[in-house]
Design a protein around this motif. Structure first.
Motif, PDB file in Angstrom:
ATOM      1  N   ASP A 233      -6.449  -2.612  19.976  1.00 50.88           N
ATOM      2  CA  ASP A 233      -4.993  -2.465  19.964  1.00 50.88           C
ATOM      3  C   ASP A 233      -4.324  -3.613  19.219  1.00 50.88           C
ATOM      4  OD1 ASP A 233      -5.258  -0.161  21.438  1.00 50.88           O
ATOM      5  OD2 ASP A 233      -4.796  -1.099  23.367  1.00 50.88           O
ATOM      6  N   LEU A 234      -4.832  -4.837  19.454  1.00 52.38           N
ATOM      7  CA  LEU A 234      -4.247  -5.998  18.785  1.00 52.38           C
ATOM      8  C   LEU A 234      -4.547  -5.967  17.285  1.00 52.38           C
ATOM      9  CD1 LEU A 234      -2.680  -8.632  19.126  1.00 52.38           C
ATOM     10  CD2 LEU A 234      -4.851  -9.785  19.609  1.00 52.38           C
ATOM     11  N   LEU A 235      -5.738  -5.528  16.925  1.00 53.41           N
ATOM     12  CA  LEU A 235      -6.092  -5.427  15.510  1.00 53.41           C
ATOM     13  C   LEU A 235      -5.189  -4.432  14.789  1.00 53.41           C
ATOM     14  CD1 LEU A 235      -8.004  -6.246  13.215  1.00 53.41           C
ATOM     15  CD2 LEU A 235      -9.551  -4.416  13.961  1.00 53.41           C
ATOM     16  N   PHE A 236      -4.869  -3.336  15.452  1.00 51.79           N
ATOM     17  CA  PHE A 236      -3.961  -2.369  14.844  1.00 51.79           C
ATOM     18  C   PHE A 236      -2.587  -2.995  14.592  1.00 51.79           C
ATOM     19  CE2 PHE A 236      -0.628   0.894  15.371  1.00 51.79           C
ATOM     20  CZ  PHE A 236      -0.900   1.653  14.240  1.00 51.79           C
ATOM     21  N   GLN A 237      -2.143  -3.850  15.494  1.00 51.07           N
ATOM     22  CA  GLN A 237      -0.874  -4.537  15.292  1.00 51.07           C
ATOM     23  C   GLN A 237      -0.909  -5.379  14.009  1.00 51.07           C
ATOM     24  OE1 GLN A 237       2.014  -4.468  17.382  1.00 51.07           O
ATOM     25  NE2 GLN A 237       0.934  -2.696  18.216  1.00 51.07           N
ATOM     26  N   VAL A 238      -2.026  -6.057  13.788  1.00 55.12           N
ATOM     27  CA  VAL A 238      -2.178  -6.864  12.574  1.00 55.12           C
ATOM     28  C   VAL A 238      -2.105  -5.969  11.343  1.00 55.12           C
ATOM     29  CG1 VAL A 238      -3.744  -8.357  11.271  1.00 55.12           C
ATOM     30  CG2 VAL A 238      -3.515  -8.638  13.761  1.00 55.12           C
ATOM     31  N   TYR A 239      -2.808  -4.850  11.368  1.00 52.34           N
ATOM     32  CA  TYR A 239      -2.800  -3.922  10.237  1.00 52.34           C
ATOM     33  C   TYR A 239      -1.382  -3.401   9.976  1.00 52.34           C
ATOM     34  CZ  TYR A 239      -7.781  -3.391   9.211  1.00 52.34           C
ATOM     35  OH  TYR A 239      -9.074  -3.601   8.794  1.00 52.34           O
ATOM     36  N   PHE A 240      -0.678  -3.056  11.048  1.00 49.13           N
ATOM     37  CA  PHE A 240       0.654  -2.468  10.882  1.00 49.13           C
ATOM     38  C   PHE A 240       1.633  -3.490  10.311  1.00 49.13           C
ATOM     39  CE2 PHE A 240       4.646  -0.468  11.830  1.00 49.13           C
ATOM     40  CZ  PHE A 240       4.375   0.890  11.797  1.00 49.13           C
ATOM     41  N   LEU A 241       1.624  -4.708  10.845  1.00 52.50           N
ATOM     42  CA  LEU A 241       2.530  -5.739  10.346  1.00 52.50           C
ATOM     43  C   LEU A 241       2.197  -6.104   8.903  1.00 52.50           C
ATOM     44  CD1 LEU A 241       2.745  -7.927  13.556  1.00 52.50           C
ATOM     45  CD2 LEU A 241       4.682  -6.832  12.426  1.00 52.50           C
ATOM     46  N   ALA A 242       0.909  -6.105   8.545  1.00 50.23           N
ATOM     47  CA  ALA A 242       0.526  -6.370   7.153  1.00 50.23           C
ATOM     48  C   ALA A 242       1.018  -5.258   6.236  1.00 50.23           C
ATOM     49  CB  ALA A 242      -0.992  -6.510   7.048  1.00 50.23           C
ATOM     50  N   LEU A 243       1.003  -4.020   6.726  1.00 48.39           N
ATOM     51  CA  LEU A 243       1.512  -2.899   5.933  1.00 48.39           C
ATOM     52  C   LEU A 243       3.015  -3.045   5.688  1.00 48.39           C
ATOM     53  CD1 LEU A 243       1.145  -0.199   4.519  1.00 48.39           C
ATOM     54  CD2 LEU A 243       1.349   0.927   6.767  1.00 48.39           C
ATOM     55  N   LEU A 244       3.738  -3.536   6.693  1.00 52.66           N
ATOM     56  CA  LEU A 244       5.177  -3.764   6.513  1.00 52.66           C
ATOM     57  C   LEU A 244       5.418  -4.833   5.446  1.00 52.66           C
ATOM     58  CD1 LEU A 244       6.554  -3.650  10.183  1.00 52.66           C
ATOM     59  CD2 LEU A 244       6.331  -1.795   8.521  1.00 52.66           C
ATOM     60  N   LEU A 245       4.577  -5.865   5.418  1.00 54.31           N
ATOM     61  CA  LEU A 245       4.672  -6.865   4.355  1.00 54.31           C
ATOM     62  C   LEU A 245       4.456  -6.228   2.984  1.00 54.31           C
ATOM     63  CD1 LEU A 245       2.659  -9.926   5.744  1.00 54.31           C
ATOM     64  CD2 LEU A 245       5.096  -9.905   5.168  1.00 54.31           C
ATOM     65  N   GLU A 246       3.457  -5.362   2.915  1.00 55.56           N
ATOM     66  CA  GLU A 246       3.145  -4.708   1.650  1.00 55.56           C
ATOM     67  C   GLU A 246       4.310  -3.862   1.154  1.00 55.56           C
ATOM     68  OE1 GLU A 246       0.010  -1.289   0.167  1.00 55.56           O
ATOM     69  OE2 GLU A 246      -0.664  -2.757   1.673  1.00 55.56           O
ATOM     70  N   GLU A 247       4.990  -3.196   2.069  1.00 52.95           N
ATOM     71  CA  GLU A 247       6.124  -2.359   1.683  1.00 52.95           C
ATOM     72  C   GLU A 247       7.264  -3.185   1.097  1.00 52.95           C
ATOM     73  OE1 GLU A 247       5.413   1.105   5.106  1.00 52.95           O
ATOM     74  OE2 GLU A 247       7.108  -0.263   5.253  1.00 52.95           O
ATOM     75  N   ARG A 248       7.337  -4.456   1.496  1.00 58.06           N
ATOM     76  CA  ARG A 248       8.383  -5.340   0.983  1.00 58.06           C
ATOM     77  C   ARG A 248       7.893  -6.174  -0.200  1.00 58.06           C
ATOM     78  NH1 ARG A 248       8.696  -6.592   6.541  1.00 58.06           N
ATOM     79  NH2 ARG A 248       8.085  -8.770   6.168  1.00 58.06           N
ATOM     80  N   ASP A 249       6.688  -5.882  -0.679  1.00 61.84           N
ATOM     81  CA  ASP A 249       6.079  -6.668  -1.751  1.00 61.84           C
ATOM     82  C   ASP A 249       5.999  -8.151  -1.391  1.00 61.84           C
ATOM     83  OD1 ASP A 249       5.632  -4.500  -3.486  1.00 61.84           O
ATOM     84  OD2 ASP A 249       7.709  -4.592  -4.205  1.00 61.84           O
ATOM     85  N   ALA A 250       5.749  -8.407  -0.107  1.00 64.17           N
ATOM     86  CA  ALA A 250       5.689  -9.791   0.367  1.00 64.17           C
ATOM     87  C   ALA A 250       4.266 -10.196   0.735  1.00 64.17           C
ATOM     88  CB  ALA A 250       6.602  -9.964   1.587  1.00 64.17           C
ATOM     89  N   GLY A 251       3.299  -9.326   0.545  1.00 60.61           N
ATOM     90  CA  GLY A 251       1.921  -9.602   0.908  1.00 60.61           C
ATOM     91  C   GLY A 251       1.248  -8.317   1.365  1.00 60.61           C
ATOM     92  N   ASP A 252      -0.004  -8.419   1.737  1.00 64.08           N
ATOM     93  CA  ASP A 252      -0.725  -7.269   2.266  1.00 64.08           C
ATOM     94  C   ASP A 252      -1.883  -7.789   3.107  1.00 64.08           C
ATOM     95  OD1 ASP A 252      -2.590  -8.155   0.406  1.00 64.08           O
ATOM     96  OD2 ASP A 252      -2.211  -6.509  -0.996  1.00 64.08           O
ATOM     97  N   LEU A 253      -2.716  -6.868   3.585  1.00 57.85           N
ATOM     98  CA  LEU A 253      -3.807  -7.268   4.458  1.00 57.85           C
ATOM     99  C   LEU A 253      -4.786  -8.195   3.743  1.00 57.85           C
ATOM    100  CD1 LEU A 253      -4.826  -6.851   7.344  1.00 57.85           C
ATOM    101  CD2 LEU A 253      -6.207  -4.949   6.502  1.00 57.85           C
ATOM    102  N   GLU A 254      -5.015  -7.966   2.458  1.00 52.79           N
ATOM    103  CA  GLU A 254      -5.898  -8.852   1.703  1.00 52.79           C
ATOM    104  C   GLU A 254      -5.301 -10.252   1.614  1.00 52.79           C
ATOM    105  OE1 GLU A 254      -7.887  -9.404  -2.747  1.00 52.79           O
ATOM    106  OE2 GLU A 254      -6.784  -7.569  -2.258  1.00 52.79           O
ATOM    107  N   THR A 255      -4.002 -10.334   1.366  1.00 60.18           N
ATOM    108  CA  THR A 255      -3.336 -11.634   1.305  1.00 60.18           C
ATOM    109  C   THR A 255      -3.471 -12.367   2.625  1.00 60.18           C
ATOM    110  OG1 THR A 255      -1.710 -10.685  -0.222  1.00 60.18           O
ATOM    111  CG2 THR A 255      -1.162 -12.797   0.796  1.00 60.18           C
TER     112      THR A 255
END
Length: 273
Positions: free
Chosen positions: A61-83
């Motif tokens: 569940d916590l890992l999914f939170q990390v993935y979701f928040l990283a996706l929100l960063l990606e949508e704003r061109d502010a980073g992604d999961l790789e970053t």
């Protein structure tokens, strides 16, 4: 299926939920973070309960939170999961020169001191109390503030210091209470009593830090034990034909002590600081 495939599958799932689920589409970092904090506490509960199956579930569940928040960063061109992954990898390598470089640190205490020095010298963090989140629960906030002070040498030399300070703060609280008395229910407390209670709590947190106990987790564990004991005491009284709410405090205490003995819950993990 290997680790890489599993992680990519979770990333694909996160993206699909963001596209196709009405609830997930509406979320922002601000609305997701409360769930992230909740999941972190559920991970802690599972770990302290030494429940490995639940820990696996809660870590997911916590890992999914990390993935979701990283996706929100990606949508704003502010980073992604790789970053995110590469940045934390670089940070951990930088902060462990005793593993990845020529530095020496033979004790956990030395590692922590080097960690704080690296934050200041290499990462440009300024001030003794740099990067202490105001959103932390009060007990954890107090411990982090105290750790920052200890990192620059402002700390007790031994256990006698915090123990004596607790006695001192408790005496000051007693004096303030003697002057003000107990306030009526639902009324504002005396300002001096508020200050002294805060001082006492802060000092207890300092003692907990000194003996490697996480005060937040320790208090939560005690609260859980109290709930279990009171619930069992109520059940024991009911089995004896007695209504808990109608019993005197003396008889409630007798049932509580029996429940305490019956549970024998000394098996709780010790929360560490």
């Amino acid at each position: 299926m290997g680790l890489a495939d599993a992680l990519l599958d979770l990333q694909d799932l996160t993206r699909r939920l963001r596209r196709e689920c009405p609830w997930d589409r509406e979320q922002t970092a601000q609305t997701i973070v409360p769930h992230t904090v909740e999941e972190a506490y559920e991970v802690a509960d599972a770990a302290l309960a030494v429940d490995d199956d639940k820990l696996v579930d809660e870590l997911g569940d916590l890992l999914f939170q990390v993935y979701f928040l990283a996706l929100l960063l990606e949508e704003r061109d502010a980073g992604d999961l790789e970053t995110v992954s590469r940045r934390v990898h670089a940070k951990l390598v930088r902060r462990h020169p005793h593993v990845f470089g020529d530095a020496e640190a033979r004790t956990a205490e030395r590692v922590r001191h080097r960690w704080e020095a690296i934050k200041t010298e290499q990462e440009g963090r300024q001030g003794i109390f740099h990067d202490v989140p105001g959103s932390l629960p009060a007990l954890l906030h107090a411990r982090k503030v105290q750790r920052r002070a200890a990192a620059v040498g402002y700390d007790w030399p031994d256990l006698d210091g915090p123990l004596a300070k607790i006695d001192e703060e408790l005496a000051e609280l007693r004096w303030s209470l003697a002057r003000s008395g107990r306030p009526a229910p639902e009324t504002e407390p005396d300002a001096a009593v508020v200050a002294e209670v805060g001082d006492l709590l802060f000092t207890v947190v300092n003692l907990a830090r000194f003996v490697n106990v996480d005060p937040e987790l320790a208090l939560r564990a005690t609260s859980r034990r109290f709930v279990r004991r009171v619930e069992l005491a109520e059940a024991l009284a009911a089995d004896a034909g007695e209504a808990w709410t109608e019993l005197s405090l003396e008889y409630k205490e007798r049932w509580y002590e029996q429940a305490k003995g019956d549970l024998a819950d000394g098996g709780d993990a010790v929360p560490r600081g």
